[in-house]
Each structure stands twice: as C-alpha cells, then as structure tokens.
Design a protein around this motif. Structure first.
Motif, short mmCIF file in Angstrom:
data_model
loop_
_atom_site.label_atom_id
_atom_site.label_comp_id
_atom_site.label_asym_id
_atom_site.label_seq_id
_atom_site.Cartn_x
_atom_site.Cartn_y
_atom_site.Cartn_z
N LEU A 184 -144.93 22.94 -14.54
CA LEU A 184 -143.99 21.99 -15.53
C LEU A 184 -142.71 22.64 -15.55
O LEU A 184 -141.85 21.65 -15.57
N GLY A 185 -142.36 23.73 -15.59
CA GLY A 185 -141.03 24.25 -15.76
C GLY A 185 -140.24 24.07 -14.40
O GLY A 185 -139.16 23.76 -14.37
N LEU A 186 -141.01 24.05 -13.43
CA LEU A 186 -140.29 24.01 -11.86
C LEU A 186 -139.90 22.50 -11.70
O LEU A 186 -138.86 22.28 -11.27
N LEU A 187 -140.79 21.60 -12.03
CA LEU A 187 -140.66 20.14 -11.87
C LEU A 187 -139.91 19.51 -12.69
O LEU A 187 -139.31 18.30 -12.47
N PHE A 188 -139.62 19.78 -14.10
CA PHE A 188 -138.86 19.39 -15.17
C PHE A 188 -137.65 20.25 -15.41
O PHE A 188 -136.84 19.49 -16.39
N GLY A 189 -137.66 21.43 -15.25
CA GLY A 189 -136.59 22.29 -15.74
C GLY A 189 -135.36 22.37 -14.63
O GLY A 189 -134.27 21.79 -14.96
N ILE A 190 -135.94 22.78 -13.42
CA ILE A 190 -134.79 22.67 -12.41
C ILE A 190 -134.08 21.50 -12.03
O ILE A 190 -132.86 21.53 -11.84
N PRO A 191 -134.76 20.43 -12.41
CA PRO A 191 -134.33 18.95 -11.97
C PRO A 191 -133.14 18.58 -12.82
O PRO A 191 -132.16 18.02 -12.45
N SER A 192 -133.22 19.10 -14.05
CA SER A 192 -131.98 18.99 -15.00
C SER A 192 -130.81 19.54 -14.47
O SER A 192 -129.77 19.10 -14.61
N ILE A 193 -130.74 20.66 -13.55
CA ILE A 193 -129.60 21.28 -12.89
C ILE A 193 -129.33 20.61 -11.70
O ILE A 193 -127.93 20.36 -11.49
N GLY A 194 -130.17 19.86 -11.24
CA GLY A 194 -130.02 18.97 -9.94
C GLY A 194 -129.13 17.83 -10.46
O GLY A 194 -128.38 17.33 -9.81
N ILE A 195 -129.61 17.17 -11.57
CA ILE A 195 -128.97 16.00 -12.00
C ILE A 195 -127.71 16.38 -12.32
O ILE A 195 -126.59 15.28 -11.95
#
Length: 489
Positions: free
Chosen positions: A320-331
């Motif tokens: 959950l954290g890897l798929l929905f936390g890291i993408p916030s940085i990517g955006i």
C-alpha cells in the motif's frame, strides 16, 4: 479551425509580470498550492471513509463517490472559466472556494443521502479551483517562467499525499468520518482568506457577458452523459433512470452545439479552437483516462496475493505504501520536470514524453508487474510521472495558445477533458473486469484474462494517443513559447 502559424509575432511580456523567483512569487505559489491541497481533500479524502458513509446513509452505492465531485466539476468548469475571464480570476476563485466550503459543511451535517449528494455537487466547484490557479499564474508570471511555476502549482500538492493517509487514519479514529469534511471545509475557508489577502487583482480581463443559459445546458449535458457512463454499470445500462439521464445529457449537448454554441458570446467557442489546441485536448483526454484507469487497478491488485495462483496479485505488507506513497513524489517530479523542460522544448514535446512514459509503464505491468511487486512499484512510479507530466503539459500548452484574457476559458477545457477521460476509462476498465470474472471455491474473483485485458486496453489507449501527439509536435514546431501569443484559438 484557426491554426497558429509558426511565424506568429509574439509580444514581449509586460513589466508587471515576474520573470524569476522572488519572495513575493514564492508566497503566491505557496497559496496556490494550498488551494490545490484543498482540491485533493475534496476529490480523494472521502474515498478513505466509504464504509462509514455506507453505514451512515444505509446504502451500498458509494463506489462512485470518488468521481462524483469530478463529475460536478465538469459541469461547473465552463461557467466558471468564462466568468473568470470577464470578472477576474482571483474574484471567481474566491467564489469557487466559498462554494466548495459550503459544500463541505452540507456534507458534514447531511441528514440523508440526497442532501449529502447536494453537498458533493457544491464541493465539485473545487475542481474549477485547479484550472483557475493555472490561469492566475499567467497573470502573475511571464509566459516562459509561468511554465515552470505551473508544474510546481499543479503537482506540488502531491507531496501532502504522502502523509495524508497517516494523518487521516489518526483523525478518523479520534473524530469519525465527518472529520474529512471538516478538513476540506477548513482548507477552503483558509485558502479563501489567503487568496483575498495576498494574491494580486487580475489585470487581464475581457469585456462581455456570461452566457449562463448556455453554460448550464453545456454543463448539464456533460454531467448527464458522464453520470450515465459512471453509474450505468451499477444501476443497469438499459434501466429507465440511466437511459433517461443519458437521453437528457445527449439532448442538452445537441441543443448547445446546434443552437447555443452559435450565440454571439458562447461559453466555449468550439469553432474557434485551433488545430494545435484540439490535438492537445485529444491527447489529454486519452492520456489522463489511461493512467487513471491504471491507478484504479493497483487498488485491486494489492488485495490479492500472488500465492493464490490467479495469475496476478501483488499483496505484501508494504504494498500500500509503495504503490500509493511513492507515486505522490512522482506526480510532483513529473510536473516540475515538465514545466522546466517546456521552457526549452515546448509543452507539446513534454506532453509526448508523458504519453511514451505511460505506454512503457503499462507494458511493464502487462508483462510482469501484475504479479511482481517490485515491477509494479516501478510501473506505478512511471505512471505517476505520466500523471504530473500530462496535467502540467496540457495546461502549459493551453496557456501559450490562448491570449491572457482567455486563460480561464481555455484552462477549463483542459479540466473538462481530464474529467471525461477519467470517468470513461474507469468505466471501461470496470466493465472489462466484470465481463471476465470467474468463480473459484464459491467465490467470484477477477480473472487473469480480465486483468491483463484491462492493462492491454490502457496500453492501447496510450498508443492511440501517440498519433495526435505526433501531429501536435509537428504543428507546434517553431511556435514561440516565450512571448504572449496573439493567434486566435
């Protein structure tokens, strides 16, 4: 359609426009990011409390709650965009924030589902706040610098997405589901105050009138059509009510196109859209729809373990954290990079980079990512880069093709494309999964065929988007991006 020529004469920015970072500009940007944090709280936060909302209003039809405000935003956008160009972007932004605040309060005290839905419709005005922040940037910054600032403003709020789940989890345990709407209303009120006290008055306006009737008919037509697409799978595609909504929506769009769009000052002058802008809007609707549908799929994959032998599944303690936390940085990274590179190569090419990145991400998911968490994380991060890049590039493209006094109207068109793409592709993905479900040990689950077909369709849409992207890059070759455009759209 009027095509802006490559040799169009560009005027120099006026003296009041900022050309670089100062303390004042940083303050403006911070406030505009705060506005977009409020937008995120309206669109995303209610999805954290779907079970509680279902219990509170005794209904199981809340699968669409995340898209309801976006649907309302599509309805609000044309009216607010045109109003901003005539009456001033800052003034309309303040009205938008106050309406969103009122919507949050209505949701907070709603005694039944009907009143709650009314509150969500009012909150949908917050979606317009996103494109109004972009339009305001053009009133504050010189065009070349505005591209960089647009990337930061549109995607900077994503950083807060990293901490949001943890903060909400604590707040929900302490205060219950209503705290979500307290937070969104408070953000809207605070943003209104700062916009009023700090942001400068709009300088670029145009005389005219707002075609309220045309805006309501167009907005109602868009909303009716998108509601049918969004809810038809839940209530039945051939049901009396869904069909009535669809017929009403199509009829409204037809009347607007054949009659009201020919008015002296239509809310959107579609016959004046240039080839370049039309291609850009097409890329936005395809690209945003494809990446939104892929992001929706991740929430389904993390519920299934690869050990179940279904041919997909990436459940793991850290998924959950890897798929929905890291993408916030990517955006945020995608938005900032798109804004920076657009000053050198133009937004058409950065838009193309976003489409290519999204296509590569779906290919990774199709081959190995659907059942391998590390590859899924890579794909998710690439898709988040795509999200930030497409959104920023779409707004930047619109900004250089529209004169300053029409930034609100044109930016609203980009937002409508985002809404249409998101709702439509999410429906297509859900329909594909529903048509390929299988029963194992008495339990109905998604099949590997359905999941991989879902990914393949998203990838195909990205590939289709490369066609108008190629024509767009060619049409924008040599276009001046550092001055104020004078060509019509």
């Amino acid at each position: 359609m009027t095509q802006p020529g490559a040799n169009a004469v560009a005027e120099q920015p006026t003296d009041y426009l900022h050309t670089g970072w100062t303390r004042r500009v940083a303050g403006y940007v911070a406030i505009l990011i705060l506005v977009n944090v409020m937008v995120d709280s309206v669109l995303a936060s209610p999805t954290f409390v779907l079970p509680e909302l279902s219990d509170a209003f005794d209904t199981d039809q809340f699968a669409w709650i995340g898209s309801s405000a976006m649907l309302a935003g599509a309805m609000w956008a044309p009216l607010l965009g045109k109003s901003a160009d005539i009456n001033g972007k800052r003034k309309v932004l303040m009205v938008t924030l106050l309406v969103a605040c009122a919507g949050g309060l209505v949701c907070l005290v709603a005694p039944n589902l009907g009143v709650f839905v009314l509150g969500r419709v009012l909150q949908g005005a917050a979606v317009a706040a996103l494109f109004l922040t972009v339009a305001l940037i053009r009133d504050i910054c010189a065009p070349k610098f505005a591209m960089v600032v647009t990337g930061i403003v549109t995607c900077g709020s994503a950083v807060f997405g990293i901490a949001t789940p943890f903060i909400l989890e604590f707040a929900l345990d302490a205060f219950g589901w209503r705290v979500v709407f307290v937070i969104s209303a408070a953000f809207a009120a605070l943003a209104t105050l700062f916009v009023r006290l700090v942001l400068p008055e709009t300088r670029n306006t145009q005389p005219g009138r707002v075609d309220v009737k045309g805006a309501l008919v167009l907005g109602g037509g868009l909303a009716g059509t998108l509601v049918y697409i969004s809810l038809g799978q839940v209530f039945g595609w051939l049901g009396a009510v869904p069909l009535l909504v669809l017929v009403a929506g199509v009829a409204a769009l037809t009347v607007w196109f054949l009659v009201l769009s020919r008015a002296r000052e239509p809310v959107i002058d579609i016959r004046g859209i240039s080839l370049s802008l039309g291609l850009g809007l097409l890329v936005v609707v395809l690209g945003t729809g494809a990446y939104q549908s892929m992001l929706q799929l991740f929430s389904l994959l993390i519920e299934v373990s690869p050990d179940d032998g279904l041919g997909y599944g990436i459940a793991a303690p850290a998924a959950l954290g890897l798929l929905f936390g890291i993408p916030s940085i990517g955006i945020m990274l995608g938005g900032v990079l798109a804004g920076a590179f657009a000053t050198r190569m133009g937004p058409a090419r950065t838009l193309a980079a976003g489409v290519v990145t999204g296509a590569a991400a779906t290919l990774i998911m199709f081959v190995v990512g659907a059942q391998d968490l590390p590859f899924a994380v890579v794909s998710s991060f690439m898709l988040s880069l795509t999200a930030g890049t497409l959104l920023t590039s779409g707004f930047n493209l619109a900004s250089i093709l529209a004169p300053p006094e029409r930034q609100g109207t044109v930016s609203s068109m980009v937002m409508v494309m985002v809404a249409i793409g998101s709702v439509t592709m999410n429906f297509i993905g859900s329909a594909i999964l529903g048509a390929n479900r299988i029963t194992i040990d008495g339990e109905t689950v998604n099949s590997s065929t359905g999941v991989h077909t879902y990914i393949a369709i998203a990838g195909a849409v990205f590939l289709v988007a490369t066609i108008p992207t190629a024509f767009l890059v060619r049409s924008m070759r040599g276009h001046v991006v550092t001055g104020v455009p004078v060509s019509h759209i």
